[in-house]
Design a protein around this motif. Structure first.
Motif, PDB file in Angstrom:
ATOM      1  N   THR A  35     -21.613  59.483 -45.746  1.00 59.07           N
ATOM      2  CA  THR A  35     -21.400  59.745 -44.328  1.00 59.07           C
ATOM      3  C   THR A  35     -20.880  61.170 -44.214  1.00 59.07           C
ATOM      4  O   THR A  35     -19.908  61.530 -44.888  1.00 59.07           O
ATOM      5  CB  THR A  35     -20.380  58.765 -43.731  1.00 59.07           C
ATOM      6  N   THR A  36     -21.519  61.971 -43.369  1.00 59.95           N
ATOM      7  CA  THR A  36     -21.222  63.407 -43.357  1.00 59.95           C
ATOM      8  C   THR A  36     -20.842  63.865 -41.959  1.00 59.95           C
ATOM      9  O   THR A  36     -21.636  63.767 -41.017  1.00 59.95           O
ATOM     10  CB  THR A  36     -22.432  64.215 -43.855  1.00 59.95           C
ATOM     11  N   GLN A  37     -19.627  64.361 -41.836  1.00 62.25           N
ATOM     12  CA  GLN A  37     -19.138  64.922 -40.576  1.00 62.25           C
ATOM     13  C   GLN A  37     -19.065  66.438 -40.714  1.00 62.25           C
ATOM     14  O   GLN A  37     -18.311  66.955 -41.542  1.00 62.25           O
ATOM     15  CB  GLN A  37     -17.759  64.368 -40.231  1.00 62.25           C
ATOM     16  N   VAL A  38     -19.845  67.158 -39.923  1.00 55.67           N
ATOM     17  CA  VAL A  38     -19.886  68.612 -40.000  1.00 55.67           C
ATOM     18  C   VAL A  38     -18.874  69.222 -39.035  1.00 55.67           C
ATOM     19  O   VAL A  38     -18.765  68.797 -37.875  1.00 55.67           O
ATOM     20  CB  VAL A  38     -21.301  69.141 -39.692  1.00 55.67           C
ATOM     21  N   VAL A  39     -18.159  70.228 -39.537  1.00 51.73           N
ATOM     22  CA  VAL A  39     -17.238  71.027 -38.725  1.00 51.73           C
ATOM     23  C   VAL A  39     -17.637  72.488 -38.886  1.00 51.73           C
ATOM     24  O   VAL A  39     -17.746  72.979 -40.014  1.00 51.73           O
ATOM     25  CB  VAL A  39     -15.774  70.830 -39.182  1.00 51.73           C
ATOM     26  N   MET A  40     -17.875  73.180 -37.774  1.00 53.11           N
ATOM     27  CA  MET A  40     -18.339  74.565 -37.827  1.00 53.11           C
ATOM     28  C   MET A  40     -17.330  75.497 -37.169  1.00 53.11           C
ATOM     29  O   MET A  40     -16.714  75.154 -36.153  1.00 53.11           O
ATOM     30  CB  MET A  40     -19.691  74.716 -37.122  1.00 53.11           C
ATOM     31  N   THR A  41     -17.177  76.697 -37.743  1.00 51.93           N
ATOM     32  CA  THR A  41     -16.420  77.739 -37.067  1.00 51.93           C
ATOM     33  C   THR A  41     -17.291  78.382 -36.003  1.00 51.93           C
ATOM     34  O   THR A  41     -18.519  78.231 -36.000  1.00 51.93           O
ATOM     35  CB  THR A  41     -15.945  78.810 -38.051  1.00 51.93           C
ATOM     36  N   VAL A  80      -9.862  64.652 -40.935  1.00 55.03           N
ATOM     37  CA  VAL A  80      -9.538  64.759 -42.356  1.00 55.03           C
ATOM     38  C   VAL A  80      -8.938  63.454 -42.884  1.00 55.03           C
ATOM     39  O   VAL A  80      -9.100  63.112 -44.060  1.00 55.03           O
ATOM     40  CB  VAL A  80      -8.600  65.964 -42.601  1.00 55.03           C
ATOM     41  N   ARG A  81      -8.246  62.685 -42.025  1.00 55.27           N
ATOM     42  CA  ARG A  81      -7.690  61.416 -42.485  1.00 55.27           C
ATOM     43  C   ARG A  81      -8.781  60.389 -42.770  1.00 55.27           C
ATOM     44  O   ARG A  81      -8.597  59.472 -43.573  1.00 55.27           O
ATOM     45  CB  ARG A  81      -6.711  60.855 -41.444  1.00 55.27           C
ATOM     46  N   ALA A  82      -9.912  60.529 -42.097  1.00 57.52           N
ATOM     47  CA  ALA A  82     -11.018  59.592 -42.316  1.00 57.52           C
ATOM     48  C   ALA A  82     -11.889  59.979 -43.498  1.00 57.52           C
ATOM     49  O   ALA A  82     -12.792  59.235 -43.878  1.00 57.52           O
ATOM     50  CB  ALA A  82     -11.882  59.519 -41.050  1.00 57.52           C
ATOM     51  N   ALA A  83     -11.620  61.140 -44.109  1.00 57.86           N
ATOM     52  CA  ALA A  83     -12.504  61.683 -45.143  1.00 57.86           C
ATOM     53  C   ALA A  83     -12.057  61.288 -46.542  1.00 57.86           C
ATOM     54  O   ALA A  83     -10.870  61.108 -46.815  1.00 57.86           O
ATOM     55  CB  ALA A  83     -12.562  63.203 -45.029  1.00 57.86           C
ATOM     56  N   ASP A  84     -13.039  61.170 -47.434  1.00 54.49           N
ATOM     57  CA  ASP A  84     -12.769  61.005 -48.859  1.00 54.49           C
ATOM     58  C   ASP A  84     -12.774  62.347 -49.575  1.00 54.49           C
ATOM     59  O   ASP A  84     -12.263  62.454 -50.690  1.00 54.49           O
ATOM     60  CB  ASP A  84     -13.819  60.088 -49.490  1.00 54.49           C
ATOM     61  N   ALA A  85     -13.375  63.358 -48.965  1.00 52.89           N
ATOM     62  CA  ALA A  85     -13.386  64.708 -49.542  1.00 52.89           C
ATOM     63  C   ALA A  85     -13.660  65.710 -48.436  1.00 52.89           C
ATOM     64  O   ALA A  85     -14.332  65.398 -47.444  1.00 52.89           O
ATOM     65  CB  ALA A  85     -14.427  64.834 -50.650  1.00 52.89           C
ATOM     66  N   LEU A 107     -10.380  75.171 -35.868  1.00 51.40           N
ATOM     67  CA  LEU A 107     -10.439  73.778 -36.315  1.00 51.40           C
ATOM     68  C   LEU A 107     -10.579  73.661 -37.827  1.00 51.40           C
ATOM     69  O   LEU A 107      -9.888  72.860 -38.468  1.00 51.40           O
ATOM     70  CB  LEU A 107     -11.597  73.061 -35.615  1.00 51.40           C
ATOM     71  N   LEU A 108     -11.465  74.459 -38.440  1.00 53.35           N
ATOM     72  CA  LEU A 108     -11.683  74.326 -39.874  1.00 53.35           C
ATOM     73  C   LEU A 108     -10.444  74.720 -40.669  1.00 53.35           C
ATOM     74  O   LEU A 108     -10.063  74.028 -41.625  1.00 53.35           O
ATOM     75  CB  LEU A 108     -12.887  75.175 -40.304  1.00 53.35           C
ATOM     76  N   SER A 109      -9.794  75.798 -40.293  1.00 50.69           N
ATOM     77  CA  SER A 109      -8.609  76.221 -41.051  1.00 50.69           C
ATOM     78  C   SER A 109      -7.452  75.244 -40.875  1.00 50.69           C
ATOM     79  O   SER A 109      -6.676  75.019 -41.822  1.00 50.69           O
ATOM     80  CB  SER A 109      -8.183  77.638 -40.646  1.00 50.69           C
ATOM     81  N   THR A 110      -7.327  74.612 -39.702  1.00 52.51           N
ATOM     82  CA  THR A 110      -6.273  73.609 -39.551  1.00 52.51           C
ATOM     83  C   THR A 110      -6.613  72.327 -40.320  1.00 52.51           C
ATOM     84  O   THR A 110      -5.724  71.642 -40.823  1.00 52.51           O
ATOM     85  CB  THR A 110      -6.034  73.283 -38.066  1.00 52.51           C
ATOM     86  N   LEU A 111      -7.922  72.014 -40.433  1.00 53.35           N
ATOM     87  CA  LEU A 111      -8.317  70.893 -41.292  1.00 53.35           C
ATOM     88  C   LEU A 111      -7.886  71.142 -42.729  1.00 53.35           C
ATOM     89  O   LEU A 111      -7.387  70.244 -43.414  1.00 53.35           O
ATOM     90  CB  LEU A 111      -9.842  70.707 -41.249  1.00 53.35           C
ATOM     91  N   LEU A 112      -8.086  72.352 -43.216  1.00 52.71           N
ATOM     92  CA  LEU A 112      -7.693  72.690 -44.581  1.00 52.71           C
ATOM     93  C   LEU A 112      -6.177  72.586 -44.762  1.00 52.71           C
ATOM     94  O   LEU A 112      -5.698  72.196 -45.834  1.00 52.71           O
ATOM     95  CB  LEU A 112      -8.193  74.084 -44.934  1.00 52.71           C
TER      96      LEU A 112
END
Length: 401
Positions: A35-41, A80-85, A107-112
Motif C-alpha cells: 500500500t503506497t501513500q505518496v507525499v510530494m513537496t 507516518v503513524r500508519a506507515a511501516d516504512a 509536509l515531507l520534512s515534518t513527516l521525517l
C-alpha cells in the motif's frame, strides 16, 4: 514469511528532475503488494503532476500541510503513524539537509521529523558537484548515524549533461532496498562468500561438459544475505542471470577458475555457501580447434580428470569459515546428502532433487546436520534462501550458547 500485503509505505517525492522515476517506483511498489501513500513537496509538483501519482498509487496524494488528508488536520502525524516504512525518492540536497538538521517547514520534512522508529530510506538525486559538497556529505553521514538508510546514489550521465555520482538509483534497485528494510540484519558486519551456477569444462574450442543449473538458488542466497546486512561476494559460473544488486560478483567458467576465485576471496569470510553445481570431472585434453566429425569413424573418446573439490578444500582449512554445501540428487536424497555432508566435512548441507529444481523459480529442500534433518516445503527460492540463512546463523559458533 511476512506478507507484503500488510506493508504500508509512505513515499516522499522531493523536487528534482528525477521525480519522474517516482512514477515507476510507485507502480512497482503497488505491483509488489505494498500500500503506497505518496507525499510530494511543492517543488516536486513542478516536475510530476500529483494526478499521475494518484492514478498509479490508487490513493490521494498529499502535497500541502495546510490542506491535509487526515480528518484531524495532522497529516504529518497520521500518515507516518500508519506507515511501516518511510521512503524519499528522489531526496534532494534540500530535503537531506532538512532531515539531517531537524528542520520542518513543509509536509515531507515534518513527516521525517515525526517518523519515530519506523525504517526510513532516502534515495539521493542531485548534480555531481552538489553531491560532493562537504555540507551534503556531512548531512548524509549524520543521517546514517541516526539510523536512516541511504540508497545510492549511482554514477552516470546527469540531466545537466555532466557525468558523475549523484544519479538516483533506478526504481528496481530502490524496490530491493525497500524490501531489505524489512529483513532482520542477522548478518550485519559479516562476510559471506557464495558459489552459484554451473561450471563449463571445454573439450574443444566450442563444446564442453556442463549441467542444467540455472544459478537461481545461488542468486537468491546472495540477495538474501545482502538483505540481512552481509557483505556478499558471489562467484558465478556461466548463467543467464543478471548481476545481483548490492553484491560483488566474480564471473568464472571452469571449476578450477572457481576454486582459484574462492581461495582468493576467503580472507575474512565468515560464511561460505557452496551452491554451485561444479563439474566433478573435466576433459584431460582440450583441443585448440573444433573436433570434426570424420564420416562414419567412431567418435573420439574423452579421457576425464577429476576437478578440485572446492567445498572440501575450504572446510579442511585451519580457521575455516562456517561451510554450507548443496547436494542436487536424483534419488535417495537424504541418504546421499548425509553421506556427502560427512565426506565433505561440513556442518550443514542443503539437499534437493535436481530434476525438480533446475531452472525453476521455486524449490523444496532438506537441511541436514549432525543432529538430523529439517524439511523445508516448496516455495519461492528467495523465501527459501531467507529461511536457510536463518538456519545458518542459528548454527554458527558465535550464535550457540
Amino acid at each position: 514469511m511476512d506478507s507484503l500485503q500488510t506493508r504500508h509505505i509512505v513515499l516522499g517525492v522531493s523536487g528534482g528532475v528525477a521525480a519522474y522515476k517516482a512514477c515507476e517506483l510507485t507502480r512497482l511498489l503497488v505491483k509488489a503488494g505494498y500500500t503506497t501513500q505518496v507525499v510530494m513537496t511543492a517543488a516536486a509538483t513542478r516536475f510530476v503532476g500529483p494526478a499521475t501519482l494518484q492514478a498509479l498509487s490508487g490513493r490521494p496524494v498529499a502535497t500541502d500541510q495546510w490542506q491535509p488528508l487526515a480528518a484531524n488536520g495532522m497529516d504529518h502525524i497520521e500518515l507516518v503513524r500508519a506507515a511501516d516504512a518511510l521512503v524519499v525518492a528522489p531526496a534532494s540536497a534540500d530535503c537531506i539537509g532538512k532531515a539531517a538538521n531537524g528542520l520542518g517547514d513543509d509536509l515531507l520534512s515534518t513527516l521525517l521529523l515525526a517518523r519515530d522508529t519506523i525504517p526510513t530510506l532516502l534515495a539521493p538525486a542531485m548534480n555531481r558537484a552538489m553531491w560532493a559538497n562537504a555540507s551534503v556529505q556531512r548531512n548524509v553521514q549524520r543521517l546514517r548515524m541516526d539510523g536512516v538508510g541511504i540508497a545510492g546514489p549511482a554514477s552516470g550521465e546527469q540531466a545537466c549533461g555532466e557525468v558523475g555520482e549523484g544519479r538516483m538509483l533506478e526504481p528496481e534497485s530502490i524496490l530491493l532496498e525497500i524490501e531489505a528494510l524489512f529483513q532482520p540484519k542477522r548478518l550485519a558486519g559479516r562476510r559471506v562468500l557464495i558459489t552459484a551456477g554451473p561450471t563449463f569444462e571445454p573439450w574443444d574450442a566450442v563444446r564442453g561438459l556442463t549441467n542444467r543449473s540455472s544459478g537461481k538458488m545461488g542468486w537468491a542466497l546472495a540477495r538474501a544475505a545482502w538483505e540481512q546486512g552481509a557483505e556478499v561476494t558471489l562467484v558465478a559460473g556461466p548463467t543467464a542471470q543478471a548481476t545481483p544488486y548490492g553484491v560483488s560478483t566474480i564471473e568464472v567458467e571452469t571449476a578450477r577458475e572457481m576454486r582459484d576465485a574462492v581461495q582468493a576471496e576467503l580472507k575474512g569470510v565468515d560464511v561460505f555457501i557452496a551452491a554451485a553445481a561444479v563439474a566433478d570431472w573435466r576433459p584431460a585434453r582440450v583441443e585448440a580447434g573444433k573436433l570434426k566429425k570424420q564420416g562414419d569413424a567412431r567418435p573420439p573418446v574423452l579421457e576425464l580428470d577429476p576437478n578440485p573439490d572446492i567445498l572440501a578444500e575450504v572446510a579442511a582449512q585451519p580457521e575455516a569459515p562456517f561451510c554450507v554445501g548443496f547436494a542436487a540428487e536424483a534419488d535417495d536424497l537424504i541418504a546421499n546428502a548425509q553421506a556427502k555432508r560427512v565426506r565433505k566435512g561440513v556442518p550443514l548441507l542443503v539437499g534437493n532433487l535436481g530434476p525438480q529444481t533446475f531452472g525453476r523459480d521455486d524449490n523444496a529442500c532438506v537441511l541436514i546436520d549432525a543432529q538430523g534433518v529439517l524439511e523445508l516445503p516448496r516455495g519461492a527460492k528467495l523465501d527459501l534462501a531467507r529461511r536457510i540463512l536463518v538456519e545458518i546463523v542459528s548454527r554458527m559458533p558465535s550464535q550457540q550458547s
